[in-house]
Design an enzyme around this catalytic site. Structure first.
Site, PDB file in Angstrom:
ATOM      1  N   GLU A   1       0.836  -1.214   0.000  1.00 45.04           N
ATOM      2  CA  GLU A   1       0.000   0.000   0.000  1.00 45.04           C
ATOM      3  C   GLU A   1       0.867   1.259   0.000  1.00 45.04           C
ATOM      4  OE1 GLU A   1      -3.360   0.684  -0.109  1.00 45.04           O
ATOM      5  OE2 GLU A   1      -3.545  -1.397  -0.743  1.00 45.04           O
TER       6      GLU A   1
ATOM      7  N   CYS B   1     -17.171   1.064 -19.607  1.00 44.81           N
ATOM      8  CA  CYS B   1     -18.463   0.832 -18.948  1.00 44.81           C
ATOM      9  C   CYS B   1     -19.127  -0.460 -19.430  1.00 44.81           C
ATOM     10  CB  CYS B   1     -19.385   2.025 -19.153  1.00 44.81           C
ATOM     11  SG  CYS B   1     -18.694   3.542 -18.464  1.00 44.81           S
TER      12      CYS B   1
HETATM   13  S1  SF4 Z   1     -18.314   2.631 -12.420  1.00 46.37           S
HETATM   14 FE1  SF4 Z   1     -19.641   3.691 -13.885  1.00 46.37          FE
HETATM   15  S2  SF4 Z   1     -18.258   5.000 -15.040  1.00 46.37           S
HETATM   16 FE2  SF4 Z   1     -16.976   3.469 -14.004  1.00 46.37          FE
HETATM   17  S3  SF4 Z   1     -16.744   1.846 -15.524  1.00 46.37           S
HETATM   18 FE3  SF4 Z   1     -18.506   1.323 -14.220  1.00 46.37          FE
HETATM   19  S4  SF4 Z   1     -20.261   2.115 -15.343  1.00 46.37           S
HETATM   20 FE4  SF4 Z   1     -18.475   3.111 -16.186  1.00 46.37          FE
END
Ligand code: SF4
Length: 345
Positions: free
Chosen positions: A37, A203
């Site tokens: 870390e 996403c």
């Molecule tokens: S948390 Fe939201 S912005 Fe990030 S990859 Fe997943 S869907 Fe996309």
């Protein structure tokens, strides 16, 4: 879908798609987790791996690190940057050994009393090693959570940070999922590092895309919001690198605070003129001026001007001593100096 599905989705995703072969994951015990870390702060995983392996090989337990000379620790840290981390690491190891019998505390508040351990590192140790339900908040996690929640408050303010911490706490696993706290923590870090990238979040591959408010708005990269900008300054240094025919270099240890604290460096001057004044006039013609380059530090752009000078081994340069090439790997040397002294260091 409501947010109570968030933690289970992260845990299940981590089991199937998360990272399981990082060197510090071999044993989820406090010493390697803490070490990794600290090394990972502001540093890429790909860079940290080799340093981590070398540290663990040389210091297999916190007692070994505590007993080591600081110079040796700095030598092994050489090139990793942000050297105050190495000094804190050494002090922390000594405190764990002297005051706690070599055992890291399990409690977040007690962990944070140790040198160099902030809230996120303490939470990482407590959740990964002891399964405690506490939320880490490093850069990767902050990005995932602000996007998930379309959290638009400015993280430059402590009020916004507190609000985000509170919301992160509400997202922690509950019920049977609490037993998988380490996978939840690891999953958040993995998602931020491998899917929810800063500029191009993937996403389509994200296990929580149906919950993600930033994704729903089509604006993931609008988060996190942080208006704090680092004030950068520029500074120029002339590095006079006296070298003997045998390849030894004159190095001195920097003071314990400031840039490159406690590292070994050649004589440094604020101007070319000052460097020339430190050299007998008859040697000026043989001084080799290397192309200057910029070394980027946290708050500063360091413009470095290397000046190489072959001198007799009987010469001295004030404070310091000659160091033969065989000694260099053991010394704490700043990364640009390592590169200047030669490949393989
Ligand atoms: S948390 Fe939201 S912005 Fe990030 S990859 Fe997943 S869907 Fe996309």
């Amino acid at each position: 879908m409501s947010l109570h599905r968030f933690a289970p989705l992260i845990i299940e995703w981590q089991r199937r798609h998360g990272r399981h072969d990082l060197p510090w994951q071999k044993s989820l015990t406090p010493y390697p987790v803490w070490l990794s870390e600290i090394m990972l702060q502001q540093t890429q995983v790909s860079t940290v791996k080799a340093y981590f392996e070398r540290f663990i090989q040389r210091f297999p337990a916190v007692q070994d690190l505590a007993q080591a000379e600081l110079d040796e620790v700095m030598g092994l840290w050489s090139g990793l940057g942000y050297y105050s981390r190495a000094r804190m690491l050494h002090r922390c190891a000594q405190m764990v050994v002297q005051e706690n019998g070599g055992v890291f505390p399990q409690d977040v508040a007690a962990l944070q009393k140790l040198p160099g351990i902030g809230p996120s590192t303490a939470a990482a140790i407590a959740s990964l090693c002891f399964g405690q339900a506490v939320s880490i908040m490093d850069g990767n996690v902050r990005r995932v959570l602000t996007r998930l929640l379309a959290f638009g408050e400015d993280l430059a303010t402590s009020a916004a940070q507190k609000n985000l911490n509170r919301l992160a706490h509400d997202l922690l696993p509950t019920g049977v999922w609490v037993q998988s706290m380490h996978q939840y923590t690891q999953g958040l870090m993995d998602l931020g590092a491998t899917v929810c990238h800063t500029r191009q979040p993937q996403c389509g591959q994200c296990p929580v895309k149906d919950l993600c408010q930033a994704h729903a708005k089509g604006l993931p990269t609008n988060y996190p919001v942080n208006t704090r900008k680092l004030l950068r300054r520029a500074q120029s240094w002339w590095l006079l690198i006296p070298t003997t025919a045998q390849g030894a270099v004159w190095l001195r240890k920097r003071p314990a605070s400031g840039i490159w604290a406690s590292l070994y460096v050649p004589p440094i001057y604020d101007s070319h003129q000052q460097a020339l004044q430190a050299v007998p006039t008859v040697w000026h013609a043989r001084m080799q001026v290397q192309t200057p380059f910029v070394h980027v530090l946290t708050h500063r752009d360091l413009h470095l001007h290397p000046l190489h000078l072959r001198v007799p081994a009987t010469s001295t340069w004030g404070e310091g001593q000659w160091w033969a090439p065989a000694d260099w790997p053991e010394l704490g040397l700043p990364a640009p100096l390592r590169r200047l002294l030669g490949p393989g260091l």
